[in-house]
Design a protein around this motif. Structure first.
Motif, short mmCIF file in Angstrom:
data_model
loop_
_atom_site.label_atom_id
_atom_site.label_comp_id
_atom_site.label_asym_id
_atom_site.label_seq_id
_atom_site.Cartn_x
_atom_site.Cartn_y
_atom_site.Cartn_z
N GLU A 197 -19.82 -121.61 -36.10
CA GLU A 197 -20.77 -122.27 -36.85
C GLU A 197 -21.85 -121.32 -37.04
OE1 GLU A 197 -19.72 -124.62 -38.71
OE2 GLU A 197 -21.76 -124.78 -39.51
N GLU A 198 -22.48 -120.74 -36.26
CA GLU A 198 -23.61 -119.73 -36.34
C GLU A 198 -23.13 -118.50 -37.06
OE1 GLU A 198 -24.89 -118.34 -32.43
OE2 GLU A 198 -26.29 -116.77 -33.26
N HIS A 199 -22.07 -117.95 -36.76
CA HIS A 199 -21.59 -116.74 -37.25
C HIS A 199 -20.73 -116.82 -38.68
CE1 HIS A 199 -22.26 -115.78 -33.12
NE2 HIS A 199 -23.07 -114.91 -33.60
N ALA A 200 -20.07 -118.07 -38.93
CA ALA A 200 -19.43 -118.03 -39.94
C ALA A 200 -19.47 -119.66 -40.36
CB ALA A 200 -17.89 -117.62 -39.90
N PRO A 201 -20.76 -119.72 -40.86
CA PRO A 201 -20.87 -121.35 -41.04
C PRO A 201 -19.79 -122.01 -42.08
CG PRO A 201 -23.09 -120.06 -41.36
CD PRO A 201 -21.75 -119.07 -41.43
N ALA A 202 -19.68 -123.39 -41.74
CA ALA A 202 -18.83 -124.13 -42.53
C ALA A 202 -17.30 -123.75 -42.67
CB ALA A 202 -19.38 -124.37 -43.89
N VAL A 203 -16.98 -122.75 -42.05
CA VAL A 203 -15.49 -122.52 -42.07
C VAL A 203 -14.52 -123.14 -41.16
CG1 VAL A 203 -13.94 -120.45 -41.19
CG2 VAL A 203 -15.91 -120.11 -42.49
N LEU A 204 -15.14 -123.59 -40.16
CA LEU A 204 -14.19 -124.67 -39.16
C LEU A 204 -14.75 -125.86 -39.10
CD1 LEU A 204 -13.54 -122.86 -35.56
CD2 LEU A 204 -11.98 -123.27 -37.76
N ALA A 205 -13.90 -127.17 -39.43
CA ALA A 205 -14.18 -128.34 -39.06
C ALA A 205 -13.86 -128.52 -37.65
CB ALA A 205 -13.42 -129.14 -40.06
N ALA A 206 -14.53 -129.77 -37.14
CA ALA A 206 -14.23 -130.12 -35.75
C ALA A 206 -12.73 -130.15 -35.19
CB ALA A 206 -14.83 -131.28 -35.45
N ASP A 207 -12.04 -130.66 -36.29
CA ASP A 207 -10.37 -130.89 -35.85
C ASP A 207 -9.60 -129.80 -36.25
OD1 ASP A 207 -10.60 -131.21 -38.41
OD2 ASP A 207 -9.65 -133.02 -38.72
N ASP A 208 -10.27 -128.62 -36.56
CA ASP A 208 -9.69 -127.25 -36.82
C ASP A 208 -9.10 -126.43 -35.65
OD1 ASP A 208 -9.42 -127.88 -39.66
OD2 ASP A 208 -11.27 -126.70 -39.95
N VAL A 209 -9.74 -126.88 -34.58
CA VAL A 209 -9.46 -126.13 -33.47
C VAL A 209 -8.64 -127.07 -32.55
CG1 VAL A 209 -10.50 -125.18 -31.21
CG2 VAL A 209 -11.54 -124.67 -33.42
N VAL A 210 -7.48 -126.58 -32.13
CA VAL A 210 -6.57 -127.31 -31.25
C VAL A 210 -6.25 -126.43 -30.03
CG1 VAL A 210 -5.68 -128.86 -32.87
CG2 VAL A 210 -4.41 -126.72 -32.35
N VAL A 211 -5.81 -127.16 -29.01
CA VAL A 211 -5.80 -126.65 -27.82
C VAL A 211 -4.43 -126.63 -27.42
CG1 VAL A 211 -6.18 -126.76 -25.22
CG2 VAL A 211 -7.97 -126.80 -26.83
#
Ligand SMILES: [Zn+2]
Length: 410
Positions: free
Chosen positions: A365-379
């Motif tokens: 969010e700091e380095h590429a703001p607004a690129v990732l939504a919360a559910d865009d990262v899965v484990v």
């Protein structure tokens, strides 16, 4: 609507064994693809779904049954109401062997044509700096045990796939450079050729992270996500780029080396010969050192780290936060470069999910703001099965793409 190759090219394919024409080859593959999509079905439905004639489907299915790739599955009343027919499905007795060599373990498993992992065995073993011949010897034993189990269960293993943590040349069967296990320019073609005695397709070598990225796409949480960056944390950090539901491997087959993206030009030297690479900040050794965890093997140190994190140990928490921060730095540039907006985290990053994911999110969010939504990262949910499932799965794909290679020669 017709998707059959036959519909557009009515060339008569020679049917004599050993000379399978192009059209028939493609139609054999088409039938397997369709069975993979539809599961158990009937010849009539296969004809409707593929646009091939019922006579063609029957003939193709007969070849695939004799090759052991398709099986009859008994009466299928539900699908053909009023007209019970003999069903067909992918033959789950057809399989591929998957293997992985990593820094601190090796693993073997058998994956069937339907993508189900039948056996899976992990052996903790330190492979770094060992003679490749010694490591391959131990892996041969492990593979032999898996093949024995497969045979006892009635499976036929047609091919093998080996995942290694480094740069590989799949075509020539060479490990070009795997710095974390100390292998450079190791030719494993001869070893691979004899590993699966019954498998005429041989054994191929793949990059471990690319294999794991594909396993997520085919069998894991990447299903339904067409574009993502897979990042796996071990001693090294591997990456795989999935674009349009396929692996972007680059011209040499080794794209995705996110562990060696520079996150600090002034940073420490790296095993790759460069300096300031992500691996020196977010690889497990870097995290253990920062967290003040010493002694024991890797599994013991990871257990100690998890315990410290659970206890709220500030030094351990800061070490993992720092790793997540630099992971986000490297991922931000990658997301921007490739126009990708999702990530799958695997390996130790999955183990450390609770602590590393928030730091990773904040950093992106700091380095590429607004690129990732919360559910865009899965484990990842595949754990240590991922790489070998991807390696075996790649060979299963080879079978599905080229089933004529397994047709019985009379
Ligand atoms: Zn490096």
């Amino acid at each position: 609507m017709s998707t059959g190759v036959e519909a557009s090219r009515r060339a008569t394919a020679p049917t004599s064994p050993g000379r399978v024409g192009d059209v028939r080859r493609r139609n054999l593959s088409l039938i397997l693809h369709q069975l993979g999509l539809s599961g158990q079905t009937t010849r009539a439905r296969l004809a409707a779904d593929t646009g091939l004639t019922k006579a063609s489907v029957s003939s193709l299915v007969a070849d695939l049954v004799s090759a052991g790739l398709v099986m009859e599955v008994g009466l299928n009343r539900a699908a053909e109401r009023g007209r019970p027919g003999l069903g067909v499905a992918l033959n789950t007795a057809a399989a591929a062997l998957g293997l992985e060599i990593n820094v601190d373990y090796m693993a073997a498993g058998v994956l069937n044509l339907a993508g189900d992992l039948q056996f899976h065995q992990v052996v903790e073993q330190h492979n770094a700096g060992k003679d490749p011949e010694e490591v391959l010897g131990r892996l041969t034993e492990l593979a032999g045990q898996a093949l024995q189990q497969a045979e006892a269960a009635g499976l036929t293993v047609h091919a093998g796939g080996l995942a290694v943590p480094g740069l590989v040349d799949t075509a020539s069967g060479r490990v070009l450079n795997a710095p974390n296990i100390g292998w450079r320019n190791v030719d494993i073609a001869e070893w691979a050729a004899s590993l699966v005695p019954e498998g005429i397709l041989g054994t191929a070598v793949f990059n471990e992270a690319n294999s794991a990225a594909l396993a997520e796409l085919w069998y894991g949480h990447g299903r339904g996500m067409g574009n993502y960056l897979f990042i796996s944390g071990e001693v090294g950090i591997g990456g795989g780029i999935i674009i349009d539901s396929g692996l972007f491997a680059g011209p040499g087959g080794n794209a995705g080396e996110i562990g060696h993206i520079v996150v600090d030009p002034e940073g420490p030297e790296c095993s790759c010969g460069g300096s300031g690479c992500l691996e020196r900040y977010a690889g497990q050794d870097a995290v253990f050192v920062r967290a003040g965890i010493e002694g024991g093997n890797d599994a013991e140190r990871m257990a100690a780290l998890l315990e410290a994190l659970e206890d709220g140990d500030e030094q351990a928490l800061a070490a993992v936060r720092r790793a997540g921060h630099y992971l986000g730095v490297a991922a931000s540039s990658t997301f921007r470069l490739l126009d990708i907006d999702a990530a799958v985290l695997g390996g130790n990053f999955a183990t450390l999910e609770r602590w590393i994911t928030p730091a990773f999110h904040a950093s992106v969010e700091e380095h590429a703001p607004a690129v990732l939504a919360a559910d865009d990262v899965v484990v990842s949910g595949l754990g240590r099965q991922a790489a070998l499932m991807g390696a075996a799965g790649s060979r299963i794909r080879t079978v599905i793409e080229h089933p004529h290679l397994l047709l019985k020669q009379h």
